[in-house]
Design a protein around this motif. Structure first.
Motif, PDB file in Angstrom:
ATOM      1  N   MET A 187       0.828  -1.208   0.000  1.00  0.00           N
ATOM      2  CA  MET A 187       0.000   0.000   0.000  1.00  0.00           C
ATOM      3  C   MET A 187       0.858   1.252   0.000  1.00  0.00           C
ATOM      4  O   MET A 187       0.532   2.229  -0.656  1.00  0.00           O
ATOM      5  CB  MET A 187      -0.905   0.008   1.231  1.00  0.00           C
ATOM      6  N   LEU A 188       1.976   1.200   0.732  1.00  0.00           N
ATOM      7  CA  LEU A 188       2.843   2.377   0.799  1.00  0.00           C
ATOM      8  C   LEU A 188       3.403   2.699  -0.585  1.00  0.00           C
ATOM      9  O   LEU A 188       3.342   3.850  -1.030  1.00  0.00           O
ATOM     10  CB  LEU A 188       3.985   2.129   1.791  1.00  0.00           C
ATOM     11  N   LEU A 189       3.909   1.664  -1.274  1.00  0.00           N
ATOM     12  CA  LEU A 189       4.467   1.908  -2.611  1.00  0.00           C
ATOM     13  C   LEU A 189       3.398   2.497  -3.533  1.00  0.00           C
ATOM     14  O   LEU A 189       3.630   3.506  -4.212  1.00  0.00           O
ATOM     15  CB  LEU A 189       5.009   0.602  -3.189  1.00  0.00           C
ATOM     16  N   ALA A 190       2.223   1.856  -3.547  1.00  0.00           N
ATOM     17  CA  ALA A 190       1.151   2.349  -4.421  1.00  0.00           C
ATOM     18  C   ALA A 190       0.747   3.757  -4.026  1.00  0.00           C
ATOM     19  O   ALA A 190       0.534   4.618  -4.890  1.00  0.00           O
ATOM     20  CB  ALA A 190      -0.051   1.405  -4.349  1.00  0.00           C
ATOM     21  N   ALA A 191       0.671   4.010  -2.716  1.00  0.00           N
ATOM     22  CA  ALA A 191       0.208   5.317  -2.248  1.00  0.00           C
ATOM     23  C   ALA A 191       1.225   6.412  -2.569  1.00  0.00           C
ATOM     24  O   ALA A 191       0.850   7.543  -2.870  1.00  0.00           O
ATOM     25  CB  ALA A 191      -0.076   5.271  -0.747  1.00  0.00           C
ATOM     26  N   LEU A 192       2.513   6.077  -2.517  1.00  0.00           N
ATOM     27  CA  LEU A 192       3.522   7.091  -2.856  1.00  0.00           C
ATOM     28  C   LEU A 192       3.360   7.525  -4.309  1.00  0.00           C
ATOM     29  O   LEU A 192       3.420   8.715  -4.626  1.00  0.00           O
ATOM     30  CB  LEU A 192       4.934   6.525  -2.620  1.00  0.00           C
ATOM     31  N   GLY A 193       3.131   6.546  -5.186  1.00  0.00           N
ATOM     32  CA  GLY A 193       2.914   6.889  -6.595  1.00  0.00           C
ATOM     33  C   GLY A 193       1.643   7.697  -6.774  1.00  0.00           C
ATOM     34  O   GLY A 193       1.609   8.693  -7.493  1.00  0.00           O
ATOM     35  N   GLU A 194       0.591   7.254  -6.078  1.00  0.00           N
ATOM     36  CA  GLU A 194      -0.702   7.937  -6.189  1.00  0.00           C
ATOM     37  C   GLU A 194      -0.605   9.377  -5.664  1.00  0.00           C
ATOM     38  O   GLU A 194      -1.259  10.270  -6.179  1.00  0.00           O
ATOM     39  CB  GLU A 194      -1.758   7.129  -5.430  1.00  0.00           C
ATOM     40  N   THR A 195       0.253   9.581  -4.652  1.00  0.00           N
ATOM     41  CA  THR A 195       0.472  10.936  -4.139  1.00  0.00           C
ATOM     42  C   THR A 195       0.930  11.865  -5.263  1.00  0.00           C
ATOM     43  O   THR A 195       0.418  12.979  -5.421  1.00  0.00           O
ATOM     44  CB  THR A 195       1.567  10.910  -3.048  1.00  0.00           C
ATOM     45  N   TYR A 196       1.855  11.360  -6.059  1.00  0.00           N
ATOM     46  CA  TYR A 196       2.367  12.176  -7.167  1.00  0.00           C
ATOM     47  C   TYR A 196       1.301  12.393  -8.227  1.00  0.00           C
ATOM     48  O   TYR A 196       1.114  13.504  -8.715  1.00  0.00           O
ATOM     49  CB  TYR A 196       3.624  11.528  -7.764  1.00  0.00           C
ATOM     50  N   ALA A 197       0.597  11.306  -8.593  1.00  0.00           N
ATOM     51  CA  ALA A 197      -0.424  11.432  -9.641  1.00  0.00           C
ATOM     52  C   ALA A 197      -1.510  12.405  -9.206  1.00  0.00           C
ATOM     53  O   ALA A 197      -1.908  13.284  -9.963  1.00  0.00           O
ATOM     54  CB  ALA A 197      -1.018  10.058  -9.961  1.00  0.00           C
ATOM     55  N   GLU A 198      -1.983  12.256  -7.963  1.00  0.00           N
ATOM     56  CA  GLU A 198      -3.052  13.137  -7.489  1.00  0.00           C
ATOM     57  C   GLU A 198      -2.564  14.573  -7.342  1.00  0.00           C
ATOM     58  O   GLU A 198      -3.298  15.513  -7.623  1.00  0.00           O
ATOM     59  CB  GLU A 198      -3.630  12.630  -6.164  1.00  0.00           C
ATOM     60  N   SER A 199      -1.315  14.730  -6.903  1.00  0.00           N
ATOM     61  CA  SER A 199      -0.786  16.095  -6.789  1.00  0.00           C
ATOM     62  C   SER A 199      -0.802  16.785  -8.141  1.00  0.00           C
ATOM     63  O   SER A 199      -0.992  17.994  -8.224  1.00  0.00           O
ATOM     64  CB  SER A 199       0.644  16.072  -6.256  1.00  0.00           C
ATOM     65  N   ALA A 200      -0.625  16.010  -9.215  1.00  0.00           N
ATOM     66  CA  ALA A 200      -0.627  16.601 -10.547  1.00  0.00           C
ATOM     67  C   ALA A 200      -2.023  16.595 -11.156  1.00  0.00           C
ATOM     68  O   ALA A 200      -2.207  16.949 -12.314  1.00  0.00           O
ATOM     69  CB  ALA A 200       0.340  15.857 -11.462  1.00  0.00           C
ATOM     70  N   GLY A 201      -3.036  16.153 -10.391  1.00  0.00           N
ATOM     71  CA  GLY A 201      -4.413  16.263 -10.868  1.00  0.00           C
ATOM     72  C   GLY A 201      -5.016  14.998 -11.452  1.00  0.00           C
ATOM     73  O   GLY A 201      -6.056  15.045 -12.094  1.00  0.00           O
ATOM     74  N   ILE A 202      -4.382  13.840 -11.247  1.00  0.00           N
ATOM     75  CA  ILE A 202      -4.951  12.612 -11.803  1.00  0.00           C
ATOM     76  C   ILE A 202      -5.361  11.666 -10.681  1.00  0.00           C
ATOM     77  O   ILE A 202      -4.538  11.265  -9.856  1.00  0.00           O
ATOM     78  CB  ILE A 202      -3.935  11.892 -12.725  1.00  0.00           C
TER      79      ILE A 202
END
Lengths: 343, 309
Positions: free
Chosen positions: B22-37
């Motif tokens: 979950m941490l690995l996936a969430a770290l990536g998702e943090t970046y995607a969401e920060s950029a609006g996705i």
């Protein structure tokens, strides 16, 4: 969702093209795994649509698809993402499987069926209650909550059927068998159970309510413009709660009828995953209740034909889900191309 | 005393291990969401990563290549989702759902075709690496410093990704793209490029997380092994409010909830594992209720960007 669903420019064309392109991409995947797509699709249509067994099985399987789709129609018409239909279905199914054998000695047949239908509906509603309240009260995104409720339901029913409501006289984890006299009756002169008729009434009724009544109008306003809905003095919270509850209820009803008509009991590990089938279905129908009927036939054919083909051609049933995912993607893409859309 | 120590060690070790996917996936998702996705395809990416890592590892008989294979698949899936939601500007929720249904079903299909109904083990997977000296610390030494190598790498990634997002100009650009893409564009930021970059990163990390599940923590693949961890990762990101450090703490919470099953077995409590398995999801819902009032999403989340509008 707004842009995708209420576009009347090319109603049926995009849905048909989505199906075709999903089949084409699916064909490439078949080639990739070393199967001949022409043989496979040929067999799929031949056995699913060309044999009386296939056609009857397809019609029987339409019942739950119609009911789950009716539930999704209510939610999606209000712009609410009810992705928890699997959990709602399971709760309706397990309550029915548990309580039906207990009710057999006490109720006359019509009362028994109405009661159990109500129990199934209530089971689905209960499972939609928390997401509904959280959405209405705190504006918490229903996507994640409904998905999480699915996983809770999956584990909860496994636990219930292994422990508290287990039929201890048999080895597999399951509820007591419902006697044949208390199963869903057939439509006269056929071996298709009454669930089909119920499903057809439900989908048309739901669509009529959405298109022709004040309540349905309010649901659609909520979808089109939530702010406007609030400003015109509509009780938005109540609409959100009731749309999601009704949506869950119909999934629960589908569960009840599958248990009463097909399974006769609730088995551990049973999850037909109608959500994966019905979400693309309702999208392709563009939230039109009449379009849901032929599409239910088509998706039911895919599921039934897919099972036949899995046995004969060695292409696992998951291939149908691959096609369904592709349909969803190509439908979204088709909307874009069809409109040359500007956000 | 011995019993309590054993329980503590088990809980600590399995919490850390269980939180990694979950941490690995969430770290990536943090970046995607920060950029609006908003990437709802994350669940499918994890399934694909788990399956790809297992398949590659088994075919080549080299576990590290399995992780590489997962990362490549993740990048490809990230690129596809990127093309659909950035290039074609399709609805992110529909695309995410469609991709999850498609990739999960495709992996199940391939698994059934290749392995039938068998679930072979990948020998050599799931090995831990003991850090000398540190692992000899009493009690906490073993659970913290005798873990899989990817655990150490992931833990090291947390501060790096925090620094990158909040202390560098690249990070500023990513966040600008998520809040006011038109303003970022006007000041010369490549909005499309940044969004592609983050969704591909999200794919790589989510698939690696899936790979950890299959060949890091365990040594086999079963089709429904991801069990909503991708969706939980999205909640972790909301809980951590796009801050990798808080995201790490959040994933520990869910890792703990997931580790309860093994902990209760060690504690010798007779609670049905099926019942315990509902806990992580209930914890997710509870968490969402608690944080309900304090979440605010990036302004341009889920909004496609087209120049000149």
């Amino acid at each position: 969702m707004k842009q995708i669903l209420y576009d009347k420019a090319a109603p049926a064309a995009n849905s048909i093209l989505s199906v075709i392109s999903a089949f084409v991409v699916g064909g490439v995947i078949l080639l990739f795994i070393g199967k001949n797509p022409f043989t496979l699709y040929g067999q799929l249509f031949l056995q699913g649509m060309g044999s009386s067994l296939g056609v009857i099985e397809t019609i029987i399987k339409m019942a739950p698809l119609l009911m789950v789709s009716a539930g999704l129609l209510v939610a999606f018409s209000g712009g609410l993402w009810n992705l928890g239909v699997e959990g709602q279905f399971l709760m309706g199914a397990i309550l029915t499987g548990w309580l039906a054998p207990k009710l057999v000695p006490f109720l006359s047949l019509p009362v028994y069926f109405i009661t159990l239908g109500g129990i199934g509906f209530a089971g689905g509603m209960i499972w939609a209650l928390l997401p509904a309240i959280l959405k209405a009260r705190y504006n918490l995104n229903e996507i994640i909550i409904t998905l999480m409720m699915n996983y809770v339901a999956l584990n909860l029913v496994t636990w219930m059927v292994k422990g508290p409501i287990n039929d201890l006289s048999v080895v597999p984890a399951q509820t007591k068998l419902i006697p044949m006299t208390h199963r869903m009756p057939m439509i006269p002169f056929t071996r298709i159970h009454l669930g089909l008729i119920i499903g057809l009434i439900v989908i048309i009724g739901v669509y009529w309510i959405i298109r022709r009544t004040t309540m349905g109008y309010q649901i659609r306003v909520l979808f089109a413009n939530k702010r406007a809905a609030i400003h015109t003095g509509m009780n938005v919270k109540r609409i959100i709660v009731w749309s999601l509850l009704t949506s869950g209820g119909f999934s629960g009803l589908a569960g009840a009828i599958d248990v009463l008509a097909i399974k006769g009991l609730f088995q551990g590990g049973w999850n037909p995953m109608y959500g994966i089938t019905c979400i693309p279905l309702v999208f392709l129908a563009r939230l039109n209740g009449w379009a849901v009927i032929p599409l239910s036939y088509f998706f039911s054919f895919l599921v039934v034909g897919g099972e036949f083909v899995a046995r004969d051609q060695g292409v696992p049933v998951f291939f149908v889900h691959v096609l369904e995912g592709l349909m969803l993607l190509s439908f979204a893409a088709g909307e874009h191309i069809g409109k040359g859309r500007v956000t | 005393m011995l019993f309590e120590e054993a329980l503590f060690v088990t809980v600590l070790a399995s919490t850390l291990r269980g939180s990694m996917p979950m941490l690995l996936a969430a770290l990536g998702e943090t970046y995607a969401e920060s950029a609006g996705i908003l990437n709802l395809g994350i669940e499918g990416m994890m399934v694909a990563g788990a399956f790809a890592s297992f398949l590659v590892g088994l075919q080549t008989n080299m576990v590290p290549l399995g992780f590489l294979g997962a990362a490549i698949i993740g990048a490809v899936l990230g690129g596809i989702i990127g093309f659909l939601v950035i290039g074609l500007r399709l609805n992110q929720i529909v695309v995410g759902l469609g991709m999850t249904v498609f990739t999960s079903a495709f992996c199940n299909l391939l698994h059934r075709i290749i392995f039938g109904s068998q679930f072979p083990m990948l020998w050599g997977a799931g090995m831990t690496t003991e850090i000398p000296v540190l692992s000899k610390i009493p009690i906490i030494g073993q659970p913290l410093f005798n873990q899989h190598w990817l655990v150490y790498v992931t833990l090291a990634l947390v501060p790096v990704l925090y620094f990158l997002l909040y202390r560098t100009s690249l990070g500023l650009r990513i966040r600008a793209v998520g809040e006011t893409p038109w303003a970022a564009d006007a000041s010369g930021v490549n909005v499309y490029g940044i969004r592609y970059l983050t969704i591909i990163l999200a794919g790589v990390l989510a698939s690696t997380g899936g790979a950890f599940l299959a060949i890091g923590d365990l040594a086999f693949f079963i089709p429904d092994m991801v069990k909503g961890r991708g969706y939980i990762a999205i909640v972790v990101v909301m809980l951590g409010r796009w801050n990798p450090i808080k995201v790490f703490l959040g994933s520990l919470l869910f890792g703990f909830a997931l580790s309860l099953t093994s902990a209760l077995q060690v504690a010798g409590l007779k609670v049905s594992p099926d019942f315990i398995l509902t806990m992580p999801y209930l914890v997710v819902i509870l968490t969402l209720i608690i944080i309900a009032k304090s979440t605010s999403l990036p302004a341009a989340l889920c909004v496609p960007y087209k120049r000149g509008e």
